[in-house]
Every structure is written in structure tokens, then in C-alpha cells.
Design a protein around this motif. Structure first.
Motif, PDB file in Angstrom:
ATOM      1  N   ALA A   1       2.056   4.333  31.562  1.00  0.00           N
ATOM      2  CA  ALA A   1       2.695   5.532  31.059  1.00  0.00           C
ATOM      3  C   ALA A   1       3.632   5.118  29.930  1.00  0.00           C
ATOM      4  CB  ALA A   1       3.487   6.220  32.170  1.00  0.00           C
ATOM      5  N   MET A   2       3.875   6.023  29.015  1.00  0.00           N
ATOM      6  CA  MET A   2       4.746   5.741  27.877  1.00  0.00           C
ATOM      7  C   MET A   2       5.753   6.874  27.729  1.00  0.00           C
ATOM      8  SD  MET A   2       3.605   2.851  26.669  1.00  0.00           S
ATOM      9  CE  MET A   2       4.505   2.790  25.118  1.00  0.00           C
ATOM     10  N   ALA A   3       6.845   6.584  27.069  1.00  0.00           N
ATOM     11  CA  ALA A   3       7.873   7.612  26.916  1.00  0.00           C
ATOM     12  C   ALA A   3       8.694   7.357  25.665  1.00  0.00           C
ATOM     13  CB  ALA A   3       8.785   7.635  28.139  1.00  0.00           C
ATOM     14  N   TRP A   4       9.366   8.385  25.246  1.00  0.00           N
ATOM     15  CA  TRP A   4      10.374   8.299  24.197  1.00  0.00           C
ATOM     16  C   TRP A   4      11.734   8.635  24.803  1.00  0.00           C
ATOM     17  CZ3 TRP A   4       9.864   6.487  19.340  1.00  0.00           C
ATOM     18  CH2 TRP A   4       8.578   6.372  18.826  1.00  0.00           C
ATOM     19  N   TYR A   5      12.714   7.817  24.478  1.00  0.00           N
ATOM     20  CA  TYR A   5      14.101   8.048  24.833  1.00  0.00           C
ATOM     21  C   TYR A   5      14.916   8.157  23.547  1.00  0.00           C
ATOM     22  CZ  TYR A   5      13.446   6.763  29.765  1.00  0.00           C
ATOM     23  OH  TYR A   5      13.067   6.726  31.097  1.00  0.00           O
ATOM     24  N   ARG A   6      16.138   8.658  23.686  1.00  0.00           N
ATOM     25  CA  ARG A   6      17.043   8.653  22.543  1.00  0.00           C
ATOM     26  C   ARG A   6      18.462   8.391  23.033  1.00  0.00           C
ATOM     27  NH1 ARG A   6      16.906  15.077  20.795  1.00  0.00           N
ATOM     28  NH2 ARG A   6      18.136  15.902  22.557  1.00  0.00           N
ATOM     29  N   GLN A   7      19.252   7.856  22.128  1.00  0.00           N
ATOM     30  CA  GLN A   7      20.653   7.596  22.436  1.00  0.00           C
ATOM     31  C   GLN A   7      21.503   7.956  21.241  1.00  0.00           C
ATOM     32  OE1 GLN A   7      21.554   3.602  23.791  1.00  0.00           O
ATOM     33  NE2 GLN A   7      23.405   4.308  24.814  1.00  0.00           N
ATOM     34  N   ALA A   8      22.357   8.930  21.443  1.00  0.00           N
ATOM     35  CA  ALA A   8      23.298   9.342  20.411  1.00  0.00           C
ATOM     36  C   ALA A   8      24.594   8.549  20.574  1.00  0.00           C
ATOM     37  CB  ALA A   8      23.565  10.836  20.524  1.00  0.00           C
ATOM     38  N   PRO A   9      25.368   8.419  19.511  1.00  0.00           N
ATOM     39  CA  PRO A   9      26.629   7.668  19.601  1.00  0.00           C
ATOM     40  C   PRO A   9      27.523   8.190  20.717  1.00  0.00           C
ATOM     41  CG  PRO A   9      26.117   8.152  17.324  1.00  0.00           C
ATOM     42  CD  PRO A   9      25.125   8.916  18.150  1.00  0.00           C
TER      43      PRO A   9
END
Length: 121
Positions: free
Chosen positions: A33-41
Motif C-alpha cells: 500500500a502507498m500513501a501521501w502525508y504532509r507536514q506543515a510548519p
């Protein structure tokens, strides 16, 4: 060894679109399985979208209707198409290789360097 290389980030105006790509060097890509994550400041890393080995997808509420995750097993690529972008989408975006436990995506501890997405006028 798993290697993930994200690309496609940049500066876009609110309401614009952007497509992210992730090239995965992982044993048998189609098994993952694959995913996208994000991290804001100043914020924790959060799951944006995930796709199972069979192609079923899950999108965070913040992404539903605007973002679409997809994969190309032959190319070992995963994509995130983003539309109607908002300033609050500004973050570093990371792809991840993981697995599903039931309906829950479980990330493995393999991360690329990420790609910066900035939504601003």
C-alpha cells in the motif's frame, strides 16, 4: 532497502492545481500500500491519502473532492493530483510505503525527503 523520491511541488495560487509524483524503489511495489502525508510548519505529519495494493483509496476529509491518489505498479509510481488548492494545503508532502490493517493504513518508517507545496497569492 526502500527508497522514495517525491517530486512535483512548487508555488501555486489559491484555487490552482498541482500534481505530485513519487518514485518508489521497494522490493515488490505491487504488494505494498502507498500513501501521501504532509507536514506543515509547527504541525504533526498527517495522512492525506492512501491507496491499497488493489487500488482502493482513502482520502482525508480535508482532501476529499479535491485530491486524488493513484498508482502505476508497472512504473512503481504513486501520484497525488491536487486541485482547488488552499493556503492551508501548504506543507511538505511525503510519500510512504506501508500496509493496511483492516481499513487503517499503517505506515512503514520509510520516508523520502519530501516536496514543498506552497499555496499563496
Amino acid at each position: 532497502q526502500v527508497q522514495l523520491l517525491e517530486s512535483g511541488g512548487g508555488l501555486v495560487q489559491p484555487g490552482g492545481s498541482l500534481g505530485l509524483s513519487c518514485a518508489a524503489s521497494v522490493g515488490t511495489f505491487s504488494f505494498n500500500a502507498m500513501a501521501w502525508y504532509r507536514q506543515a510548519p509547527g504541525k504533526q505529519r498527517e495522512l492525506v491519502a492512501a491507496i491499497s495494493r488493489g487500488g482502493s483509496t482513502d482520502h482525508a476529509d480535508s482532501a476529499k473532492g479535491r485530491f486524488t491518489i493513484s498508482r502505476d505498479d508497472a512504473k512503481k509510481m504513486v501520484y497525488l493530483q491536487m486541485t482547488s488548492l488552499k493556503p492551508e494545503d501548504t506543507a511538505v508532502y511525503y510519500c510512504n510505503s506501508g500496509t493496511y490493517y483492516g481499513r487503517t493504513y499503517i505506515p512503514r518508517d520509510y520516508w523520502g525527503q519530501g516536496t514543498q507545496v506552497t499555496v499563496s497569492s
